[in-house]
Design an enzyme around this catalytic site. Structure first.
Site, PDB file in Angstrom:
ATOM      1  N   GLU A 176     -36.579  -4.553  48.679  1.00  0.00           N
ATOM      2  CA  GLU A 176     -37.144  -5.433  47.661  1.00  0.00           C
ATOM      3  C   GLU A 176     -36.406  -5.371  46.332  1.00  0.00           C
ATOM      4  O   GLU A 176     -36.346  -6.345  45.587  1.00  0.00           O
ATOM      5  CB  GLU A 176     -38.624  -5.129  47.437  1.00  0.00           C
ATOM      6  N   PHE A 221     -55.524   0.078  51.685  1.00  0.00           N
ATOM      7  CA  PHE A 221     -54.192   0.238  52.272  1.00  0.00           C
ATOM      8  C   PHE A 221     -53.185  -0.614  51.502  1.00  0.00           C
ATOM      9  O   PHE A 221     -53.408  -1.780  51.247  1.00  0.00           O
ATOM     10  CB  PHE A 221     -54.228  -0.183  53.746  1.00  0.00           C
ATOM     11  N   GLN A 222     -52.081  -0.001  51.114  1.00  0.00           N
ATOM     12  CA  GLN A 222     -51.002  -0.658  50.370  1.00  0.00           C
ATOM     13  C   GLN A 222     -51.473  -1.310  49.079  1.00  0.00           C
ATOM     14  O   GLN A 222     -51.009  -2.381  48.703  1.00  0.00           O
ATOM     15  CB  GLN A 222     -50.268  -1.665  51.265  1.00  0.00           C
ATOM     16  N   LYS A 242     -54.519 -11.271  48.773  1.00  0.00           N
ATOM     17  CA  LYS A 242     -54.355 -11.969  50.041  1.00  0.00           C
ATOM     18  C   LYS A 242     -55.451 -13.010  50.268  1.00  0.00           C
ATOM     19  O   LYS A 242     -55.180 -14.127  50.715  1.00  0.00           O
ATOM     20  CB  LYS A 242     -54.355 -10.966  51.198  1.00  0.00           C
ATOM     21  N   MET A 248     -18.540   7.940  35.413  1.00  0.00           N
ATOM     22  CA  MET A 248     -19.014   7.938  34.029  1.00  0.00           C
ATOM     23  C   MET A 248     -19.673   9.275  33.693  1.00  0.00           C
ATOM     24  O   MET A 248     -19.529   9.798  32.598  1.00  0.00           O
ATOM     25  CB  MET A 248     -19.983   6.772  33.823  1.00  0.00           C
TER      26      MET A 248
HETATM   27  C1  LIG Z   1     -22.490   2.300  30.877  1.00  0.00           C
HETATM   28  C2  LIG Z   1     -22.843   1.319  29.815  1.00  0.00           C
HETATM   29  C3  LIG Z   1     -22.054   1.212  28.677  1.00  0.00           C
HETATM   30  C4  LIG Z   1     -22.320   0.266  27.708  1.00  0.00           C
HETATM   31  N1  LIG Z   1     -21.458   0.127  26.652  1.00  0.00           N
HETATM   32  C5  LIG Z   1     -21.584  -0.937  25.834  1.00  0.00           C
HETATM   33  C6  LIG Z   1     -20.586  -1.226  24.841  1.00  0.00           C
HETATM   34  O1  LIG Z   1     -19.596  -0.532  24.681  1.00  0.00           O
HETATM   35  N2  LIG Z   1     -20.750  -2.338  24.084  1.00  0.00           N
HETATM   36  C7  LIG Z   1     -21.826  -3.169  24.233  1.00  0.00           C
HETATM   37  O2  LIG Z   1     -21.894  -4.189  23.552  1.00  0.00           O
HETATM   38  N3  LIG Z   1     -22.797  -2.898  25.118  1.00  0.00           N
HETATM   39  C8  LIG Z   1     -22.695  -1.811  25.934  1.00  0.00           C
HETATM   40  N4  LIG Z   1     -23.668  -1.585  26.885  1.00  0.00           N
HETATM   41  C9  LIG Z   1     -24.807  -2.505  26.973  1.00  0.00           C
HETATM   42  C10 LIG Z   1     -25.916  -2.146  26.005  1.00  0.00           C
HETATM   43  O3  LIG Z   1     -26.688  -1.130  26.563  1.00  0.00           O
HETATM   44  C11 LIG Z   1     -26.809  -3.389  25.720  1.00  0.00           C
HETATM   45  O4  LIG Z   1     -27.338  -3.884  26.920  1.00  0.00           O
HETATM   46  C12 LIG Z   1     -26.079  -4.525  25.066  1.00  0.00           C
HETATM   47  O5  LIG Z   1     -25.222  -4.065  24.053  1.00  0.00           O
HETATM   48  C13 LIG Z   1     -27.064  -5.512  24.464  1.00  0.00           C
HETATM   49  O6  LIG Z   1     -26.432  -6.723  24.245  1.00  0.00           O
HETATM   50  P1  LIG Z   1     -26.943  -7.767  23.184  1.00  0.00           P
HETATM   51  O7  LIG Z   1     -27.050  -7.157  21.834  1.00  0.00           O
HETATM   52  O8  LIG Z   1     -26.071  -8.947  23.338  1.00  0.00           O
HETATM   53  O9  LIG Z   1     -28.436  -8.068  23.569  1.00  0.00           O
HETATM   54  P2  LIG Z   1     -29.192  -8.692  24.815  1.00  0.00           P
HETATM   55  O10 LIG Z   1     -29.868  -7.601  25.542  1.00  0.00           O
HETATM   56  O11 LIG Z   1     -28.377  -9.646  25.572  1.00  0.00           O
HETATM   57  O12 LIG Z   1     -30.338  -9.436  24.013  1.00  0.00           O
HETATM   58  C14 LIG Z   1     -30.230 -10.728  23.606  1.00  0.00           C
HETATM   59  C15 LIG Z   1     -30.826 -10.936  22.226  1.00  0.00           C
HETATM   60  O13 LIG Z   1     -30.770 -12.344  21.981  1.00  0.00           O
HETATM   61  C16 LIG Z   1     -32.047 -12.852  21.755  1.00  0.00           C
HETATM   62  N5  LIG Z   1     -32.129 -14.159  22.390  1.00  0.00           N
HETATM   63  C17 LIG Z   1     -32.312 -14.443  23.698  1.00  0.00           C
HETATM   64  N6  LIG Z   1     -32.313 -15.778  23.883  1.00  0.00           N
HETATM   65  C18 LIG Z   1     -32.142 -16.336  22.664  1.00  0.00           C
HETATM   66  C19 LIG Z   1     -32.059 -17.674  22.201  1.00  0.00           C
HETATM   67  N7  LIG Z   1     -32.146 -18.712  23.025  1.00  0.00           N
HETATM   68  N8  LIG Z   1     -31.890 -17.876  20.880  1.00  0.00           N
HETATM   69  C20 LIG Z   1     -31.796 -16.832  20.016  1.00  0.00           C
HETATM   70  N9  LIG Z   1     -31.857 -15.553  20.396  1.00  0.00           N
HETATM   71  C21 LIG Z   1     -32.023 -15.300  21.710  1.00  0.00           C
HETATM   72  C22 LIG Z   1     -33.018 -11.861  22.321  1.00  0.00           C
HETATM   73  O14 LIG Z   1     -34.245 -11.934  21.633  1.00  0.00           O
HETATM   74  C23 LIG Z   1     -32.282 -10.536  22.110  1.00  0.00           C
HETATM   75  O15 LIG Z   1     -32.540 -10.013  20.837  1.00  0.00           O
HETATM   76  C24 LIG Z   1     -23.447  -0.590  27.848  1.00  0.00           C
HETATM   77  C25 LIG Z   1     -24.268  -0.470  28.956  1.00  0.00           C
HETATM   78  C26 LIG Z   1     -23.975   0.465  29.944  1.00  0.00           C
HETATM   79  C27 LIG Z   1     -24.850   0.545  31.142  1.00  0.00           C
HETATM   80  C1  LIG Z   2     -30.075   4.122  39.244  1.00  0.00           C
HETATM   81  C2  LIG Z   2     -29.211   4.921  38.336  1.00  0.00           C
HETATM   82  N1  LIG Z   2     -29.140   6.271  38.481  1.00  0.00           N
HETATM   83  C3  LIG Z   2     -28.347   7.002  37.666  1.00  0.00           C
HETATM   84  C4  LIG Z   2     -27.606   6.405  36.683  1.00  0.00           C
HETATM   85  C5  LIG Z   2     -26.707   7.242  35.763  1.00  0.00           C
HETATM   86  N2  LIG Z   2     -25.290   6.895  35.987  1.00  0.00           N
HETATM   87  C6  LIG Z   2     -24.610   6.080  35.169  1.00  0.00           C
HETATM   88  S1  LIG Z   2     -23.051   5.792  35.663  1.00  0.00           S
HETATM   89  C7  LIG Z   2     -23.231   6.809  37.002  1.00  0.00           C
HETATM   90  C8  LIG Z   2     -22.103   7.037  37.962  1.00  0.00           C
HETATM   91  C9  LIG Z   2     -21.703   5.813  38.702  1.00  0.00           C
HETATM   92  O1  LIG Z   2     -20.742   6.175  39.663  1.00  0.00           O
HETATM   93  P1  LIG Z   2     -19.881   5.054  40.405  1.00  0.00           P
HETATM   94  O2  LIG Z   2     -20.766   3.964  40.874  1.00  0.00           O
HETATM   95  O3  LIG Z   2     -19.011   5.699  41.415  1.00  0.00           O
HETATM   96  O4  LIG Z   2     -19.021   4.446  39.221  1.00  0.00           O
HETATM   97  P2  LIG Z   2     -17.818   5.099  38.384  1.00  0.00           P
HETATM   98  O5  LIG Z   2     -18.383   5.562  37.089  1.00  0.00           O
HETATM   99  O6  LIG Z   2     -17.251   6.212  39.196  1.00  0.00           O
HETATM  100  O7  LIG Z   2     -16.875   3.963  38.198  1.00  0.00           O
HETATM  101  C10 LIG Z   2     -24.514   7.361  37.026  1.00  0.00           C
HETATM  102  C11 LIG Z   2     -24.985   8.318  38.019  1.00  0.00           C
HETATM  103  C12 LIG Z   2     -27.734   5.003  36.546  1.00  0.00           C
HETATM  104  N3  LIG Z   2     -27.094   4.329  35.600  1.00  0.00           N
HETATM  105  N4  LIG Z   2     -28.505   4.292  37.393  1.00  0.00           N
END
Ligand SMILES: Cc1cc2nc3c(=O)[nH]c(=O)nc-3n(C[C@H](O)[C@H](O)[C@H](O)COP(=O)(O)OP(=O)(O)OC[C@H]3O[C@@H](n4cnc5c(N)ncnc54)[C@H](O)[C@@H]3O)c2cc1C
Ligand SMILES: Cc1ncc(C[n+]2csc(CCOP(=O)(O)OP(=O)(O)O)c2C)c(N)n1
Ligand SMILES: [Mg+2]
Lengths: 163, 586
Positions: free
Chosen positions: B50, B112-113, B162, B476
């Site tokens: 799911e 159940f469920q 249901k 990472m």
């Molecule tokens: C491993 C990892 C590394 C990351 N590293 C980075 C990084 O280096 N740099 C980075 O930028 N992010 C990074 N992120 C992502 C970060 O966590 C955020 O998700 C991201 O930065 C949020 O983006 P955003 O500010 O564009 O907001 P979003 O989450 O896209 O939010 C959108 C915003 O726009 C508003 N909005 C939506 N629709 C409208 C509309 N029609 N009109 C006006 N406003 C609207 C919403 O209210 C909200 O405030 C990383 C994520 C991961 C998992």
């Molecule tokens: C469901 C979930 N569990 C744990 C994490 C924490 N986490 C972030 S990156 C990462 C490793 C991902 O490994 P892989 O998919 O091999 O990518 P790589 O960084 O090696 O490119 C983990 C465990 C997460 N983001 N999401």
């Protein structure tokens, strides 16, 4: 700072838990929360007493407004308002304390609403600090039980919260 | 004629022009599945878990202008959906999730469920409903689609007992929705927009900071026009990639934790910042105090008032839909006879920051560099593929090295960072865009979180390309352990990996293993040429590669760890003490 928020919300199952859930999920304080339906049966009126910096209160207000069930929010602190709380307090009332309790209740404009040989139950309304003062004024050892509703608030004069 | 609740539901979905429902059956939704069997307006995609149904529906939304739909049964079906719902919620993605519930009289009896789906999902949905009577069903579905797709978009859950699906009622689909408590704003305040225009014209060091709101709000054209009109630099968040073309000379690339040197330096040092549909996330501006220590005027356009002044105070808040606000702003600017300040010195400075190329990496002819694979993919597809990703280093490499010319092509989980998102997302995107190239850039760990969907791809003939950047590490996590935990690689090594080639073949697809840099391009070309086959490409990559630049926890925007060739440039003014630790989790 302490703020009193007044909220009009849809009188729907789950609306209360959405508000309460918001406060716990976002780590906001709730000092008290009261809620009951209004004269319009589709709406409930809620009063929340919370504390936080201005920034936090602003976020709380915005987050509340974002809830689909919330129709309107006002921060009563922004203007003149009245705040009341109801307390029921059961006290030991025997011997010389019996007369003293009655006198204290009168001073604080409380009503004795249940009387037994050994106890009084006093009903008292007022702003929270008045109820606190009463509790302080009576001998702690004599207090058997207190139940407080938490504050309800309303704006003064023409300041009206309605849809 | 009266219909059953289940039939009413399928009719509602038809009337919403739903094309696909991603789902999985079970006791509580059997009535609904029977109604699905008896209709032919939309197709049902039977996933293998799911969570994948919800990610697929989510990505279907992200890549199109439609609302994705997922359907799950009560109890375990519903709880399996929760990660997907939270993923969509964090990235503000419109979606409707329908869950089955036990019969009304059984609710609350530990039937159940039975799970309290409305309770479980409350903190990670825009709104949710429990349908208590069939008479409310059509109305509720209408509201669900309306709420999901308007204002700040988000997922909406509709929990249907249901016995409600078995109750009968007359069907009519409402034509409009009236909700006194929900009236999203569209237009920005004209006075504020004028102020913004003034600030932008007077700015000596302006910057436009573009986020996911521009992508989801379809305001990419307006952003481009504005950038051209003023000639100002543009940076985008991870969620905003493609809103402004990655290759445009005015585009500085992504900013934030793994953003480019120039984007972060420009963000820190600008004097007027126009933030559009971006939320000053902690991965973007790091420590707010440090970010604000270089004075700047901030204009913040967002449809959600609670996004404004949440982490930083702003000077000109504008609540409204990005598309409307930017259109109005453009009009004001075009009509203004106020002369724009000279920004050539600013560009000179930016070009100097750009010169060392913070995304440069030392390529190798013996071992495959993950960056190289992404670069080649971008080159070969002309930037025109839809790219989904999982979470980890590969996600950041994809974001840094694939330059998206258009919005809605880059599909990833930014806010929640959900490993396991990539493959089901690719499925949703491919179904929305059957003729496009859809590539899932993933890691050997992430892919295994939803690898069972290879089977769904087979059944429904969804020929996506899986690009597994296989570094045999939770890369990472390993990077953080290398930097912050003295190279103690606690539980970040993926031992006993499956043979992905055989695995792909077992699922009925094509598998490839690529071990030499010289084979990368050929393999990509070969795989992309197999238009009607799912190809799983297992690239054996450099295990020790790190993502640069990187901003460490608690550091300011300009205090980046830079790639080796830029180490002499390290800019590190002292960090002001932070009042609150905003955390920054891996
Ligand atoms: C491993 C990892 C590394 C990351 N590293 C980075 C990084 O280096 N740099 C980075 O930028 N992010 C990074 N992120 C992502 C970060 O966590 C955020 O998700 C991201 O930065 C949020 O983006 P955003 O500010 O564009 O907001 P979003 O989450 O896209 O939010 C959108 C915003 O726009 C508003 N909005 C939506 N629709 C409208 C509309 N029609 N009109 C006006 N406003 C609207 C919403 O209210 C909200 O405030 C990383 C994520 C991961 C998992
Ligand atoms: C469901 C979930 N569990 C744990 C994490 C924490 N986490 C972030 S990156 C990462 C490793 C991902 O490994 P892989 O998919 O091999 O990518 P790589 O960084 O090696 O490119 C983990 C465990 C997460 N983001 N999401
Ligand atoms: Mg890996």
């Amino acid at each position: 700072m302490r703020h009193i928020l007044s909220i009009l919300l849809e009188n729907e199952a789950g609306a209360l838990s959405r508000v309460a859930g918001l406060f716990s999920a976002r780590n906001y304080n709730i000092e008290s929360l009261t809620v009951a339906p209004t004269e319009d049966k589709t709406l409930s009126r809620m009063t929340i007493v919370t504390t936080g910096s201005d920034d936090v209160i602003e976020q709380i207000t915005k987050q509340l407004n974002k809830l689909i069930d919330v129709v309107k929010v006002i921060d009563l602190n922004e203007a003149d308002h009245i705040e009341r709380e109801l307390m029921l307090i059961k006290v030991r009332a025997t011997g010389k304390d019996r007369e003293e309790m009655k006198r204290m209740a009168e001073i604080f404009r409380g009503h004795i609403i249940d009387v037994t040989e050994k106890t009084y139950t006093i009903e008292m309304t007022g702003p929270g600090h008045k109820l606190d003062a009463f509790i302080k004024a009576v001998d702690e050892a004599l207090i058997l039980e207190t139940v407080r509703t938490g504050a309800s608030g309303i704006g003064r004069g023409e300041r009206i919260l309605k849809v | 004629m009266e219909l059953t609740g289940a039939e009413i539901l399928t009719r509602c979905l038809e009337d919403e022009n739903v094309e696909y429902v991603f789902g999985y059956p079970g006791g509580a939704v059997l009535e609904i599945y029977d109604a699905i069997f008896r209709q032919d307006k939309f197709r049902h995609v039977l996933v293998r878990h799911e969570q994948a149904a919800v990610h697929a529906a989510d990505a279907y939304s992200r890549s199109s202008n439609k609302v994705g739909v997922a359907l799950v049964t009560s109890g375990p079906g519903a709880t399996n959906a929760v990660t997907g719902i939270a993923t969509a919620y964090m990235d503000s993605i419109p979606m409707v999730v329908i869950s089955g519930q036990v019969n009304r009289p059984a609710i609350g009896l530990d039937a159940f469920q039975e799970v309290d789906m409305v309770g479980i999902t409350r903190p990670c949905v825009k709104h949710n409903f429990l349908v208590k009577d069939v008479s409310q069903l059509a109305d509720t579905i209408k509201k669900a689609f309306y709420i999901a797709s308007t204002g700040r978009p988000g997922p909406v859950v509709v929990d249907i007992p249901k016995d409600v699906t078995q109750q009968k009622f007359k069907y009519s689909y409402p034509t409009s929705v009236q909700m006194r408590a929900y009236t999203p704003v569209q237009k920005g305040h004209p006075g504020q927009i004028k102020k913004a225009a003034q600030l932008l014209l007077d700015a000596k060091r302006p910057l436009i900071y573009v986020g996911g709101g521009v992508v989801m709000g379809n305001a990419s054209d307006e952003v481009r026009e504005l950038a051209r009109l003023l000639g100002v630099p543009v940076t985008n968040t991870l969620m905003g990639l493609g809103a402004h073309p990655g290759k445009d000379p005015q585009n500085l690339g992504m900013l934030g934790m793994h953003g480019t040197f120039e984007a972060n330096m420009t963000m820190q040092n600008c004097d007027v910042l126009l933030a559009v549909g971006a939320r000053f996330d902690d991965r973007v501006i790091s420590v707010p105090q440090h970010f604000l220590s270089s004075p700047k005027k901030i204009i913040h356009v967002d449809i959600d008032p609670s996004s404004i002044a949440k982490r930083v105070k702003v000077d000109v808040p504008i609540v409204g839909h990005v598309k409307d606000v930017l259109a109005d702003l453009l009009n004001v600017l075009k009509q203004s006879d106020h002369k724009q300040a000279d920004i050539t010195p600013w560009w000179k400075q930016i070009d100097a920051w750009r010169a060392p190329n913070s995304l440069y990496f030392e390529n190798s002819d013996t071992i495959i560099k993950p960056q190289y694979v992404v670069q080649k993919l971008c080159e070969i597809t002309g930037g025109n593929a839809f790219v989904t990703s999982d979470v980890g280093q590969h996600q950041m490499f994809a974001a840094q090295y694939y330059q998206f010319p258009e919005p809605k092509r880059w599909i990833n989980s930014g806010g929640l960072g959900t490993m396991g998102f990539g493959l089901p997302a690719a499925m949703g995107v491919k179904l929305a865009h059957p003729d496009a190239d859809v590539c899932c850039i993933t890691g050997e760990a992430s892919i295994q979180m939803n690898i069972q969907e290879l089977s769904t791809c087979k059944q429904y003939h969804v020929p996506v390309k899986v690009i597994n950047l296989n570094n045999r590490y939770l890369g990472m996590v390993r990077q953080w352990q290398e930097f912050f935990y003295g190279n103690r690689y606690s539980e970040s090594y993926m031992d006993a990996l499956p043979d992905f080639v055989k695995l792909a073949e077992a699922y009925g697809h094509v598998g490839m293993r690529i071990e030499k840099p010289s084979d990368v391009e050929g393999a990509l070309r070969e795989a992309l040429a197999m238009k009607d086959r799912l190809v799983f490409m297992d690239f054996i990559t450099d295990q020790s590669e790190n993502v640069f630049p990187m901003i460490q926890n608690g550091k300011g925007l300009t205090q980046m760890d830079l790639p080796p060739h830029m180490r002499n440039l390290q800019v590190a003014p002292p960090t002001p003490v932070s009042e609150r630790d905003y955390g920054n989790l891996c």
